[in-house]
Every structure is written in C-alpha cells, then in structure tokens.
Motif scaffolding. Structure first.
Motif, PDB file in Angstrom:
ATOM      1  N   CYS A  23      11.306   9.158 -12.619  1.00  0.00           N
ATOM      2  CA  CYS A  23      11.324   7.345 -13.568  1.00  0.00           C
ATOM      3  C   CYS A  23      11.732   7.198 -12.697  1.00  0.00           C
ATOM      4  O   CYS A  23      11.570   5.807 -12.334  1.00  0.00           O
ATOM      5  N   ASP A  24      12.944   7.302 -12.197  1.00  0.00           N
ATOM      6  CA  ASP A  24      13.914   6.284 -11.316  1.00  0.00           C
ATOM      7  C   ASP A  24      13.137   6.315 -10.023  1.00  0.00           C
ATOM      8  O   ASP A  24      13.079   4.699  -9.691  1.00  0.00           O
ATOM      9  N   GLU A  25      13.006   7.190  -8.890  1.00  0.00           N
ATOM     10  CA  GLU A  25      11.898   7.009  -8.027  1.00  0.00           C
ATOM     11  C   GLU A  25      10.823   5.797  -8.217  1.00  0.00           C
ATOM     12  O   GLU A  25      10.470   5.438  -7.542  1.00  0.00           O
ATOM     13  N   HIS A  26       9.704   6.287  -9.362  1.00  0.00           N
ATOM     14  CA  HIS A  26       8.465   5.169  -9.856  1.00  0.00           C
ATOM     15  C   HIS A  26       9.176   3.702  -9.327  1.00  0.00           C
ATOM     16  O   HIS A  26       8.701   2.930  -9.734  1.00  0.00           O
ATOM     17  N   GLU A  80       0.692  -1.048  -0.639  1.00  0.00           N
ATOM     18  CA  GLU A  80       0.294   0.367   0.059  1.00  0.00           C
ATOM     19  C   GLU A  80       0.718   1.578   0.012  1.00  0.00           C
ATOM     20  O   GLU A  80       0.747   2.585  -0.646  1.00  0.00           O
ATOM     21  N   ASP A  81       1.829   1.102   0.610  1.00  0.00           N
ATOM     22  CA  ASP A  81       2.945   2.649   0.885  1.00  0.00           C
ATOM     23  C   ASP A  81       3.287   2.362  -0.623  1.00  0.00           C
ATOM     24  O   ASP A  81       3.701   3.801  -0.821  1.00  0.00           O
ATOM     25  N   SER A  82       3.682   1.849  -1.297  1.00  0.00           N
ATOM     26  CA  SER A  82       4.128   1.564  -2.036  1.00  0.00           C
ATOM     27  C   SER A  82       3.656   2.490  -3.637  1.00  0.00           C
ATOM     28  O   SER A  82       3.315   2.865  -3.905  1.00  0.00           O
ATOM     29  N   LEU A  83       2.585   2.132  -3.172  1.00  0.00           N
ATOM     30  CA  LEU A  83       1.289   2.491  -4.012  1.00  0.00           C
ATOM     31  C   LEU A  83       0.997   4.063  -3.917  1.00  0.00           C
ATOM     32  O   LEU A  83       0.290   4.878  -4.760  1.00  0.00           O
ATOM     33  N   LEU A  95       4.064  15.485 -13.472  1.00  0.00           N
ATOM     34  CA  LEU A  95       3.395  15.791 -13.980  1.00  0.00           C
ATOM     35  C   LEU A  95       3.787  17.444 -14.140  1.00  0.00           C
ATOM     36  O   LEU A  95       3.563  17.681 -15.000  1.00  0.00           O
ATOM     37  N   ALA A  96       3.779  17.774 -12.401  1.00  0.00           N
ATOM     38  CA  ALA A  96       4.506  19.181 -12.321  1.00  0.00           C
ATOM     39  C   ALA A  96       5.991  19.390 -13.511  1.00  0.00           C
ATOM     40  O   ALA A  96       5.928  20.562 -13.473  1.00  0.00           O
ATOM     41  N   ASP A 115       1.713   9.947  -5.409  1.00  0.00           N
ATOM     42  CA  ASP A 115       2.503  11.041  -5.756  1.00  0.00           C
ATOM     43  C   ASP A 115       3.412  11.632  -6.442  1.00  0.00           C
ATOM     44  O   ASP A 115       3.526  12.240  -7.275  1.00  0.00           O
ATOM     45  N   ILE A 116       4.786  10.707  -6.763  1.00  0.00           N
ATOM     46  CA  ILE A 116       5.412  10.716  -8.005  1.00  0.00           C
ATOM     47  C   ILE A 116       4.666  10.645  -9.165  1.00  0.00           C
ATOM     48  O   ILE A 116       5.090  11.559  -9.742  1.00  0.00           O
ATOM     49  N   GLY A 117       3.394  10.523  -9.340  1.00  0.00           N
ATOM     50  CA  GLY A 117       2.892  10.692 -10.529  1.00  0.00           C
ATOM     51  C   GLY A 117       2.264  12.600 -10.937  1.00  0.00           C
ATOM     52  O   GLY A 117       2.535  13.121 -11.765  1.00  0.00           O
TER      53      GLY A 117
END
Length: 114
Positions: free
Chosen positions: A30-33, A1-4, A15-16, A9-11
């Motif tokens: 992208c790497d963090e994702h 759940e934490d990863s999702l 975008l920003a 948040d990364i998404g």
C-alpha cells in the motif's frame, strides 16, 4: 507511464500477499502504491494528508495506507500492525473518524452511516 505500470504490478503483488495472508506485505505494498500514485498528479491527495500519513508511519509504525474515495469525502485507510490505540487517538486529534475495515470477498461495502 512508468508509474502506471508499476501500480499495475503492485496490484498483482498485493493480491498475492492477501491470498497468502501476509498482511504486513499488504501494508508495505500500500505504501509503495501510494508513493507511485503521488507521482501521477498533485491532486491525488488533499492538503495536509501526506503530512498526516508520513507522521503516522514514523510515530505509530503504519506500514502503508491509501486514500480511497473521491471529491474530498473519502477515506484514509492505514495498515498499522501495532499501536492501534495511540494511532486512533492521534487520528481523532486530526479530526479523522475511525472506521473498522477488513478484507472481504464481496468487495467494498458501506457498513455504517454515522
């Protein structure tokens, strides 16, 4: 759940970064994702792909990447601000065909059928 939740948040941050034209941050996000997605399942990537990805980061300054597509017929998208020719040669040696990509308001589109 934490990863999702972190991926969500990364998404938003991705975008920003794109809206601000900050492509290096886009690459890093992208790497963090990628790192969080790998925690979800061992089936997120195909055998050998993580090794190729990590090597491209070390040798060619790739800031981030993403596997897109499904069923073993997808793409490995890499963001590399420098060393494009060297990276292209390396990926060719790995039997990966280079496809140019860009950012487009229309979303994903097939641009070649080679």
């Amino acid at each position: 759940e934490d990863s999702l939740l972190r991926i969500k948040d990364i998404g938003h941050r991705t975008l920003a970064a794109l809206e601000q034209g900050n492509l290096d941050d886009f690459g890093r996000l992208c790497d963090e994702h990628w790192q969080y997605k790998l925690k979800l399942s061992s089936k997120v990537s195909v055998p050998g792909m993580n090794e190729i990805y990590e090597e491209t980061k070390k040798r060619f300054g790739v800031l981030g990447g993403k596997i897109a597509g499904a069923g073993g017929g997808g793409f490995l998208m890499l963001y590399c601000p420098n060393k494009h020719q060297e990276l292209t040669r390396f990926m060719h040696e790995q039997r990966c065909k280079r496809i140019e990509y860009g950012i487009d308001e229309m979303g994903s589109r097939i641009i070649t059928s080679d």
